[in-house]
Structures are given as C-alpha cells and as structure tokens.
Design an enzyme around this catalytic site. Structure first.
Site, PDB file in Angstrom:
ATOM      1  N   ASP A   9       0.877  -1.155   0.000  1.00 33.73           N
ATOM      2  CA  ASP A   9       0.000   0.000   0.000  1.00 33.73           C
ATOM      3  C   ASP A   9       0.930   1.225   0.000  1.00 33.73           C
ATOM      4  O   ASP A   9       2.111   1.102   0.345  1.00 33.73           O
ATOM      5  CB  ASP A   9      -0.867  -0.042   1.266  1.00 33.73           C
ATOM      6  CG  ASP A   9      -1.658   1.227   1.449  1.00 33.73           C
ATOM      7  OD1 ASP A   9      -2.367   1.617   0.519  1.00 33.73           O
ATOM      8  OD2 ASP A   9      -1.546   1.859   2.527  1.00 33.73           O
ATOM      9  N   LEU A  10       0.425   2.366  -0.383  1.00 29.02           N
ATOM     10  CA  LEU A  10       1.291   3.556  -0.459  1.00 29.02           C
ATOM     11  C   LEU A  10       1.148   4.460   0.777  1.00 29.02           C
ATOM     12  O   LEU A  10       2.058   4.554   1.600  1.00 29.02           O
ATOM     13  CB  LEU A  10       0.957   4.344  -1.732  1.00 29.02           C
ATOM     14  CG  LEU A  10       1.718   5.651  -1.936  1.00 29.02           C
ATOM     15  CD1 LEU A  10       3.205   5.394  -2.158  1.00 29.02           C
ATOM     16  CD2 LEU A  10       1.153   6.422  -3.122  1.00 29.02           C
ATOM     17  N   ASP A  11      -0.044   5.095   0.876  1.00 33.44           N
ATOM     18  CA  ASP A  11      -0.258   6.083   1.943  1.00 33.44           C
ATOM     19  C   ASP A  11      -0.220   5.415   3.317  1.00 33.44           C
ATOM     20  O   ASP A  11      -1.017   4.527   3.603  1.00 33.44           O
ATOM     21  CB  ASP A  11      -1.632   6.754   1.757  1.00 33.44           C
ATOM     22  CG  ASP A  11      -1.713   7.539   0.456  1.00 33.44           C
ATOM     23  OD1 ASP A  11      -0.794   8.318   0.181  1.00 33.44           O
ATOM     24  OD2 ASP A  11      -2.706   7.368  -0.281  1.00 33.44           O
ATOM     25  N   THR A  17       1.738  10.184   3.989  1.00 25.97           N
ATOM     26  CA  THR A  17       0.747  11.088   3.396  1.00 25.97           C
ATOM     27  C   THR A  17      -0.599  11.036   4.117  1.00 25.97           C
ATOM     28  O   THR A  17      -1.446  11.895   3.878  1.00 25.97           O
ATOM     29  CB  THR A  17       0.508  10.720   1.921  1.00 25.97           C
ATOM     30  OG1 THR A  17       0.516   9.305   1.841  1.00 25.97           O
ATOM     31  CG2 THR A  17       1.560  11.302   1.022  1.00 25.97           C
ATOM     32  N   LYS A  45      -8.992   5.604   6.019  1.00 25.56           N
ATOM     33  CA  LYS A  45      -7.714   5.068   5.539  1.00 25.56           C
ATOM     34  C   LYS A  45      -7.942   3.908   4.585  1.00 25.56           C
ATOM     35  O   LYS A  45      -8.692   2.976   4.885  1.00 25.56           O
ATOM     36  CB  LYS A  45      -6.844   4.621   6.715  1.00 25.56           C
ATOM     37  CG  LYS A  45      -6.244   5.790   7.464  1.00 25.56           C
ATOM     38  CD  LYS A  45      -5.200   5.327   8.454  1.00 25.56           C
ATOM     39  CE  LYS A  45      -4.608   6.525   9.181  1.00 25.56           C
ATOM     40  NZ  LYS A  45      -3.767   6.110  10.301  1.00 25.56           N
ATOM     41  N   SER A 114      -2.491   0.538  -4.385  1.00 25.58           N
ATOM     42  CA  SER A 114      -2.989   1.723  -3.684  1.00 25.58           C
ATOM     43  C   SER A 114      -4.327   2.184  -4.242  1.00 25.58           C
ATOM     44  O   SER A 114      -4.559   2.091  -5.447  1.00 25.58           O
ATOM     45  CB  SER A 114      -1.965   2.855  -3.837  1.00 25.58           C
ATOM     46  OG  SER A 114      -2.513   4.088  -3.422  1.00 25.58           O
ATOM     47  N   ALA A 115      -5.167   2.727  -3.366  1.00 28.83           N
ATOM     48  CA  ALA A 115      -6.452   3.275  -3.797  1.00 28.83           C
ATOM     49  C   ALA A 115      -6.294   4.668  -4.392  1.00 28.83           C
ATOM     50  O   ALA A 115      -7.228   5.220  -4.968  1.00 28.83           O
ATOM     51  CB  ALA A 115      -7.392   3.348  -2.594  1.00 28.83           C
ATOM     52  N   LYS A 145     -10.853  -1.155  -1.675  1.00 36.14           N
ATOM     53  CA  LYS A 145     -10.594  -2.010  -0.529  1.00 36.14           C
ATOM     54  C   LYS A 145     -11.760  -1.818   0.450  1.00 36.14           C
ATOM     55  O   LYS A 145     -12.243  -0.696   0.562  1.00 36.14           O
ATOM     56  CB  LYS A 145      -9.281  -1.600   0.171  1.00 36.14           C
ATOM     57  CG  LYS A 145      -8.039  -1.701  -0.726  1.00 36.14           C
ATOM     58  CD  LYS A 145      -6.829  -1.068  -0.041  1.00 36.14           C
ATOM     59  CE  LYS A 145      -5.649  -0.969  -0.993  1.00 36.14           C
ATOM     60  NZ  LYS A 145      -4.496  -0.260  -0.440  1.00 36.14           N
ATOM     61  N   GLU A 169       0.189  -3.288   4.724  1.00 30.13           N
ATOM     62  CA  GLU A 169      -0.960  -2.389   4.840  1.00 30.13           C
ATOM     63  C   GLU A 169      -1.018  -1.654   6.181  1.00 30.13           C
ATOM     64  O   GLU A 169      -0.690  -2.233   7.213  1.00 30.13           O
ATOM     65  CB  GLU A 169      -2.260  -3.207   4.725  1.00 30.13           C
ATOM     66  CG  GLU A 169      -2.920  -3.159   3.385  1.00 30.13           C
ATOM     67  CD  GLU A 169      -3.470  -1.781   2.996  1.00 30.13           C
ATOM     68  OE1 GLU A 169      -3.543  -0.882   3.858  1.00 30.13           O
ATOM     69  OE2 GLU A 169      -3.818  -1.600   1.826  1.00 30.13           O
ATOM     70  N   ASP A 170      -1.473  -0.416   6.157  1.00 28.62           N
ATOM     71  CA  ASP A 170      -1.667   0.328   7.409  1.00 28.62           C
ATOM     72  C   ASP A 170      -3.146   0.531   7.726  1.00 28.62           C
ATOM     73  O   ASP A 170      -3.472   1.128   8.748  1.00 28.62           O
ATOM     74  CB  ASP A 170      -0.995   1.706   7.340  1.00 28.62           C
ATOM     75  CG  ASP A 170      -1.752   2.661   6.440  1.00 28.62           C
ATOM     76  OD1 ASP A 170      -2.122   2.239   5.317  1.00 28.62           O
ATOM     77  OD2 ASP A 170      -2.001   3.810   6.856  1.00 28.62           O
TER      78      ASP A 170
HETATM   79  C1  BG6 Z   1      -5.636   5.732   0.009  1.00 28.61           C
HETATM   80  C2  BG6 Z   1      -5.700   6.524   1.296  1.00 28.61           C
HETATM   81  O1  BG6 Z   1      -4.333   5.264  -0.183  1.00 28.61           O
HETATM   82  O2  BG6 Z   1      -6.020   6.511  -1.103  1.00 28.61           O
HETATM   83  C3  BG6 Z   1      -7.075   7.133   1.452  1.00 28.61           C
HETATM   84  O3  BG6 Z   1      -5.419   5.695   2.404  1.00 28.61           O
HETATM   85  C4  BG6 Z   1      -7.430   7.937   0.202  1.00 28.61           C
HETATM   86  O4  BG6 Z   1      -7.089   7.940   2.606  1.00 28.61           O
HETATM   87  C5  BG6 Z   1      -7.328   7.058  -1.023  1.00 28.61           C
HETATM   88  O5  BG6 Z   1      -8.745   8.465   0.312  1.00 28.61           O
HETATM   89  C6  BG6 Z   1      -7.641   7.802  -2.324  1.00 28.61           C
HETATM   90  O6  BG6 Z   1      -6.633   8.741  -2.547  1.00 28.61           O
HETATM   91  P1  BG6 Z   1      -6.666   9.889  -3.645  1.00 28.61           P
HETATM   92  O7  BG6 Z   1      -5.256  10.402  -3.632  1.00 28.61           O
HETATM   93  O8  BG6 Z   1      -7.031   9.254  -4.941  1.00 28.61           O
HETATM   94  O9  BG6 Z   1      -7.677  10.883  -3.195  1.00 28.61           O
HETATM   95 MG    MG Z   2      -2.666   3.199   3.568  1.00 29.78          MG
END
Ligand code: BG6
Ligand code: MG
Length: 216
Positions: A9-11, A17, A45, A114-115, A145, A169-170
């Site tokens: 996962d990224l964030d 972030t 998240k 990542s989402a 997710k 994953e966090d």
């Molecule tokens: C996820 C974050 O990685 O991405 C979420 O944990 C976030 O908090 C989601 O809403 C979507 O991100 P973005 O950058 O497309 O708004």
């Molecule tokens: Mg995350």
C-alpha cells in the site's frame, strides 16, 4: 522461499501522506460546519476518495447532491495535492527505501496496491518509481478495498498466485482486502487496529527479506 513478491500500500506504509489526507478532509469538514477527528479519520484510511467523502458526510450528518459531492471532492484533492507537492523527499517512511532495495537485490518482485489516484505523482516525488515491477493504483481499479481487486491485479501483473504474495498495509480495509484475496498480510502500525494481520510491525525498518521466511 514461497514468497515471490511484496505488494505495498502507499499512503501510510511507504510515505507519511495519511496526515495530509487527514488535514485536507478536516479542512473540508470545517468548511461544511463540523469537526473531524483523527479517530474519525481511521475510517477513511485505504478507502477511495468518493467513498471517503460519503463517510465524512455521514459523520457530519450532511447530505449533498452528486454535483456538490464532485465539487467538494475536487476541492479536497486540490488541497491534498498542494501538500504533497511541497512534501520533502525524506517523508518516505523509515526503512521503506532500504527494504525496497533489499527486495530488489534478493530478486523478490515489488508491486504497488494503492487506492490513490495520486500514486504516480507521489512515487515520482519520492524518486522510487523504478523499484516497482507493477503499479496498480486508484486509476486502475473499480472496486475499493476491502475488495481484493487492487491486490489481485497486482499479483496478476506479476504473473504470480495470491499465495506467493505478501501485502503490507496500514489500514483495516487494506488488511481485509489482502485476506479476501488469499494473501498473507503484514500490518504496519497500530496492532490493535490491524489485529487481523498475520504479522504486525511498527514500520518497514523492522522488515527484512529474512523475516519473509515466516510465511513459508
Ligand atoms: C488511500 C488513502 O491510499 O487513497 C485514502 O489511504 C485515500 O485515505 C485514497 O482516500 C484515495 O486517494 P486519492 O489520492 O485518490 O484521493
Ligand atoms: Mg494506507
């Protein structure tokens, strides 16, 4: 070793972030006339942008039309992008770069799951795009997710089966997505929130290729 790939996962796993997402959502909540706490933020998240907005509006007891929703989600994203464009490169989380490097040396494949629709921008900013053999982000998936789509697509792009992958994953929704996809999962962060994970660590600084043997 049975494990042939790590899916990240990224964030909140590779980069800090999550705090910028929180600050941007809080600003929006305040604009709409309600407060939004860090505890509320846990529910967002790992969740897609539009679904996050629905949860935020539910917390504030507000309802908006679809056009208004699109408008405020765009506003939130402008604030968020503003934060990440100013983000220093050293905001990559402790141990992340070292672990990516070690995986590469060991020939373990690396994918992003990542989402976020801002994922490419963030990877570029941190100068780590080159480590990834596959990048699945919010622009490539339909189901958010805890649906496993993002991780299943990652494994598929690498030509591997779910059992050969470990997810990092966090977010609770992300841990659930990995489990739903039939993958092992390492929870990065609060072990109480991430109690369903197979292994819990505080940061990637605790991780090594050797520790992946736990999953054999
Ligand atoms: C996820 C974050 O990685 O991405 C979420 O944990 C976030 O908090 C989601 O809403 C979507 O991100 P973005 O950058 O497309 O708004
Ligand atoms: Mg995350």
């Amino acid at each position: 070793m049975k494990i042939k790939a790590c899916l990240f996962d990224l964030d909140g796993v590779l980069v800090d972030t999550a705090k910028y997402h929180y600050l941007a959502w809080k600003r929006l909540a305040n604009d709409l006339g309600f407060d939004f706490t860090e505890q509320d933020n846990e529910r967002l998240k790992g969740v897609s942008r539009m679904r996050s907005l629905d949860i935020l509006l539910e917390i504030g007891g507000k309802s908006l039309t679809d056009a208004e929703k699109l408008d405020v989600a765009t506003k939130k994203n402008v604030w968020y992008v503003d934060f990440i464009e100013k983000m220093p490169k050293d905001e990559i989380l402790p141990g992340a770069k070292e672990f990516l490097e070690e995986l590469r040396q060991a020939g373990v494949k690396i994918a992003l799951g990542s989402a976020s629709k801002n994922a490419m921008r963030i990877l570029e900013r941190l100068e780590i795009t080159g480590y990834f053999d596959a990048i699945i982000d919010g622009t490539k998936v339909e189901k958010a997710k805890p649906d496993p789509e993002v991780f299943l697509k990652g494994a598929e792009s690498l030509g591997l089966s779910a059992e050969e992958c470990v997810v990092f994953e966090d977010a609770e929704a992300g841990v659930e997505a990995a489990i739903a996809g039939g993958m092992k999962v390492v929870g990065v962060g609060d072990p109480e929130i991430l109690s369903k994970a197979d292994m819990n660590i505080n940061s990637l600084a605790e991780m090594s290729v050797k520790r992946l043997e736990y999953f054999n």
